[in-house]
Design an enzyme around this catalytic site. Structure first.
Site, short mmCIF file in Angstrom:
data_model
loop_
_atom_site.label_atom_id
_atom_site.label_comp_id
_atom_site.label_asym_id
_atom_site.label_seq_id
_atom_site.Cartn_x
_atom_site.Cartn_y
_atom_site.Cartn_z
N LYS A 98 0.83 -1.22 0.00
CA LYS A 98 0.00 0.00 0.00
C LYS A 98 0.85 1.26 0.00
O LYS A 98 0.61 2.19 0.76
CB LYS A 98 -0.99 -0.03 1.18
CG LYS A 98 -1.93 -1.25 1.12
CD LYS A 98 -3.03 -1.22 2.14
CE LYS A 98 -4.05 -2.32 1.97
NZ LYS A 98 -3.56 -3.70 2.20
N ARG A 99 1.86 1.30 -0.85
CA ARG A 99 2.74 2.44 -0.94
C ARG A 99 2.07 3.58 -1.71
O ARG A 99 1.12 3.38 -2.45
CB ARG A 99 4.05 2.05 -1.62
CG ARG A 99 4.86 0.96 -0.89
CD ARG A 99 5.30 1.38 0.50
NE ARG A 99 6.31 0.49 1.08
CZ ARG A 99 6.08 -0.37 2.08
NH1 ARG A 99 4.90 -0.48 2.62
NH2 ARG A 99 7.07 -1.12 2.54
#
Lengths: 285, 285
Positions: A98-99
């Site tokens: 979830k960057r």
């Protein structure tokens, strides 16, 4: 091979839409594996038999990097090894990290997780910072035949706090869905599936159909099935014929199935049985 | 000591609101440092002299983990060492990682970056997934006297795509600001500053004043100053008397100041001069 082809091919050959989430909740890993070794060694002793036992029943794996990062650089090194092992079994590896960040930083994350020689096939990313923060990921994914899954509607109870806010006559998550659809158009495979997919939670089945209309070309990565409460029958609307267009994640329900029987030494066998059961439950072919 | 006290104390003792961003853009690191060594060694050879040269002029440091993660586990190990070095100089370390995930995963990230014995003081987090995904971070931060900075309004050109969408008579970023203010109330220091801060970009000065009204107790982490175009005079409205309530990040403008003079061997000296200049420019005392 285009990322969407890799996923579709794996789904078809395994006859499974199941994505095995590799979430090593430390407290749930059998104690006997943790004895007389470092945490990174224990993680490998847990995951190698799990992958061996489940590989025939799952289309891909999704390591959750947080559970590795909590051990710092040695955890990160175990993460790399687990991913390499899954790749050696020809399983697509979707890194759940979830960057998201601005331009040059996004490019560094893209290099980390979508670089040509990395043992990863796709990455989950967060859209809060805007379209220009997603594009560096899209560019690298396209270049290297890798994939992305943008968070659209997540499976947690509070996902609506922002994602369901009304913007005129649509919701924030619909606005994000249209953005994802648009930026995904630049990299479609021959069946019109994009390398840019979407995360849509199993726990909001009505949103699955709604968001499928906004994102016809996206592969849906669907978390929230099983332990989190999502039911197989509610997910069918997200899929096209032949179970195309989606993968359904299950983590705890498979990895720690041994806990129901209280047979820690047989953790891999119980994981295999749980994976078989989930695969059958999710039979959208 | 409460995180807000640590920051305020550091700002007062250095007479500087400057936060030094540790963003090792690989191509901008002087070539002579990269010769005959591995990337992690080069990162240390770059950052140790930089920290030594700048420590008297900056209130804290903010390593951007993406530029370390791009080198995998060895980069991660360099990240840990750089942070430990900054801690040894008594500089608060704000990890810019923009993490965010559901409950148990958020707890794992919190352990990774806000754990008691980790060489980090604070973490940036992303609110897209909703309030319940922020709370595990808040809990661990409070327990361990660490801090958080929630993305509210970011500095990039496309930040408005989601953050500026209108929800009735407020914007998404204002809604997030009110959420941050509310969840931060549970951990205030004696001067009413919270351990839960906010990221608000220098590139949108009108939002700084607006969001200060919504978040009176938040320490603002302000990116976008310098190389990204934000001006010192535009930032004053975010600060209270005695320069309290905010820190202003600068990364490239300091780290790579040597490029303007084309004197790579003197990279630390040029960084020090640039830090001094920025500190003076940001004199809100």
């Amino acid at each position: 091979m285009h990322f969407a082809d890799r996923i579709n091919e794996s789904v078809q050959s395994k006859k499974s839409v199941l994505c095995l989430g590799l979430d090593p909740h430390w407290d749930s890993i059998p104690n006997f594996l943790k004895k007389d070794c470092t945490p990174d060694e224990a993680l490998l002793k847990f995951f190698i038999p799990i992958i061996d036992a489940c590989e025939q029943h799952v289309a891909c794996v999704k390591p959750q990097i947080a559970f590795f990062e909590q051990f710092g650089s040695i955890g990160y090194s175990a993460f790399e090894k687990v991913c390499m092992y899954a790749k050696s079994k020809n399983l697509p590896v979707i890194v759940d990290a979830k960057r998201g960040d601005i331009g040059s930083t996004a490019a560094a994350y893209a290099e980390a997780f979508l670089g040509k020689n990395r043992p990863y096939d796709a990455l989950t990313i967060n859209p809060y910072m805007g379209e220009d923060t997603l594009l560096p990921f899209v560019e690298v994914a396209k270049q290297n035949e890798k994939g992305l899954f943008v968070l659209v509607k997540t499976s947690n109870a509070g996902s609506g706090d922002l994602q369901d806010l009304p913007i005129g006559d649509e919701l924030v998550c619909e606005r994000v869905a249209r953005m994802v659809s648009r930026i995904g158009l630049g990299d479609l495979n021959s069946s019109q599936f994009s390398s840019v997919g979407a995360v849509v939670g199993a726990t909001y089945p009505e949103d699955l159909s709604l968001l499928r209309r906004d994102m016809p070309s996206q592969i849906f990565l669907i978390p929230g099935y099983g332990a989190q409460g999502g039911k197989a029958e509610d997910l069918k609307s997200a899929f096209y014929d032949d179970a195309k267009g989606g993968i359904v994640n299950s983590s705890r329900g498979i990895l720690f199935a041994y806990q129901n029987e209280n047979e820690p030494e047989k953790f891999a066998e119980h994981a295999e049985n749980a994976a078989k059961k989930a695969k059958k439950d999710l039979n959208f072919f």
